[in-house]
Design an enzyme around this catalytic site. Structure first.
Site, PDB file in Angstrom:
ATOM      1  N   GLN A  52       0.731  -1.161   0.030  1.00  0.00           N
ATOM      2  CA  GLN A  52      -0.057   0.049  -0.019  1.00  0.00           C
ATOM      3  C   GLN A  52       0.733   1.293   0.033  1.00  0.00           C
ATOM      4  O   GLN A  52       0.364   2.472  -0.297  1.00  0.00           O
ATOM      5  CB  GLN A  52      -0.929   0.005   1.219  1.00  0.00           C
ATOM      6  CG  GLN A  52      -2.055  -1.186   1.288  1.00  0.00           C
ATOM      7  CD  GLN A  52      -3.079  -0.835   2.326  1.00  0.00           C
ATOM      8  OE1 GLN A  52      -2.417  -1.409   3.322  1.00  0.00           O
ATOM      9  NE2 GLN A  52      -3.888  -0.284   2.418  1.00  0.00           N
ATOM     10  N   CYS A 105     -10.640   0.138   3.606  1.00  0.00           N
ATOM     11  CA  CYS A 105      -9.304  -0.061   3.362  1.00  0.00           C
ATOM     12  C   CYS A 105      -8.669   1.356   2.921  1.00  0.00           C
ATOM     13  O   CYS A 105      -9.237   2.036   2.181  1.00  0.00           O
ATOM     14  CB  CYS A 105      -9.259  -0.886   2.000  1.00  0.00           C
ATOM     15  SG  CYS A 105      -7.540  -1.232   1.482  1.00  0.00           S
TER      16      CYS A 105
HETATM   17  C1  QAP Z   1      -8.595  -3.360   7.003  1.00  0.00           C
HETATM   18  O1  QAP Z   1      -8.739  -1.145   7.084  1.00  0.00           O
HETATM   19  C2  QAP Z   1      -9.638  -3.854   8.028  1.00  0.00           C
HETATM   20  O2  QAP Z   1     -12.356   4.190   3.930  1.00  0.00           O
HETATM   21  C3  QAP Z   1      -7.793  -2.024   7.472  1.00  0.00           C
HETATM   22  O3  QAP Z   1     -11.919   6.719   5.072  1.00  0.00           O
HETATM   23  C4  QAP Z   1     -10.859  -3.471   7.622  1.00  0.00           C
HETATM   24  O4  QAP Z   1      -7.571   0.355   8.296  1.00  0.00           O
HETATM   25  C5  QAP Z   1      -9.374  -4.740   8.685  1.00  0.00           C
HETATM   26  C6  QAP Z   1      -9.930   3.586   6.411  1.00  0.00           C
HETATM   27  C7  QAP Z   1     -11.844  -3.484   8.447  1.00  0.00           C
HETATM   28  C8  QAP Z   1     -10.455  -5.036   9.626  1.00  0.00           C
HETATM   29  C9  QAP Z   1     -11.835  -4.682   9.427  1.00  0.00           C
HETATM   30  C10 QAP Z   1     -10.622   3.520   5.473  1.00  0.00           C
HETATM   31  C11 QAP Z   1      -9.914   4.960   7.087  1.00  0.00           C
HETATM   32  C12 QAP Z   1      -9.164   2.560   7.351  1.00  0.00           C
HETATM   33  C13 QAP Z   1     -11.486   4.599   5.029  1.00  0.00           C
HETATM   34  C14 QAP Z   1      -8.523   0.289   7.769  1.00  0.00           C
HETATM   35  C15 QAP Z   1     -11.293   5.953   5.604  1.00  0.00           C
HETATM   36  C16 QAP Z   1     -10.616   6.173   6.611  1.00  0.00           C
HETATM   37  C17 QAP Z   1      -9.281   1.342   6.977  1.00  0.00           C
HETATM   38 CO    CO Z   2      -6.530  -2.625   3.077  1.00  0.00          CO
END
Ligand code: QAP
Ligand code: CO
Length: 179
Positions: A52, A105
């Site tokens: 990423q 994400c």
């Molecule tokens: C992956 O995701 C994950 O759209 C990590 O506007 C997701 O940190 C693992 C994020 C769900 C387990 C459950 C996304 C922040 C963060 C957005 C993240 C945003 C601000 C996503």
């Molecule tokens: Co991701």
């Protein structure tokens, strides 16, 4: 260092293992991890994988316990890190059960959709000190590990949605970016 977003092709590469016999490479990882940690906490994320940030290597970080405080304008005012886990050269040993969870994400900002994953996983990996570890994870941790692992294989959570939904979301993002 910055977080790449869909449809950046660098997110689609299959990443390579860290060479644990290469001291130079191991040293470099520590500096990269430090930057990734700041990026993740600052972006209000709970997980971030090396691809990423444009690095095609097999490692990621997860902190499912961090607390984010926001002021009345919705700006982040403080972040209290929870427990940061570093996963280097991870491998799944087993997966059990099924769980549907709403995922997002940092590379697909603003999109949250339900994804079906294994409910419980056992994963082998090396930690931040390159010590061999094994973890049995369930719930949010299991989801996070599977989500981040997918990044190492060039996969995104939106690839796991039913075809109709996936096409709709991808088109919407690509159109939105073109404007
Ligand atoms: C992956 O995701 C994950 O759209 C990590 O506007 C997701 O940190 C693992 C994020 C769900 C387990 C459950 C996304 C922040 C963060 C957005 C993240 C945003 C601000 C996503
Ligand atoms: Co991701």
């Amino acid at each position: 260092m910055e977080i790449l977003t869909f449809p950046n092709e660098l997110l689609r590469r299959v990443s390579k293992d860290i060479d644990l016999s290469n001291e130079k490479e191991k040293e470099k990882i520590h500096g990269i991890l430090e930057e990734m940690k700041h990026l993740m906490y600052h972006s209000n994320g709970i997980g971030l994988a090396a691809p990423q940030v444009g690095i095609a290597k097999r490692f990621f970080i997860i902190d499912i316990e961090q607390k984010v405080e926001k002021d009345e304008d919705g700006n982040i005012s403080s972040i209290t890190p929870g427990r940061l886990h570093v996963f280097i050269n991870p491998k799944f040993i087993s997966k059990e059960g099924e769980l549907v969870y709403e995922e997002g994400c940092l590379s697909v900002p603003g999109v949250w959709e339900e994804v079906k994953r294994a409910q419980k996983v056992t994963i082998e990996y090396y930690d931040v000190d390159f010590k061999s570890k094994k973890m049995v994870a369930d719930g949010l941790m299991a989801i996070a590990v599977q989500h981040e692992y997918d990044h190492l294989d060039g996969k995104l959570f939106i690839d796991r949605l039913p075809m109709v939904k996936r096409t709709m979301i991808k088109n919407k993002i690509i159109k939105g970016k073109a404007l």
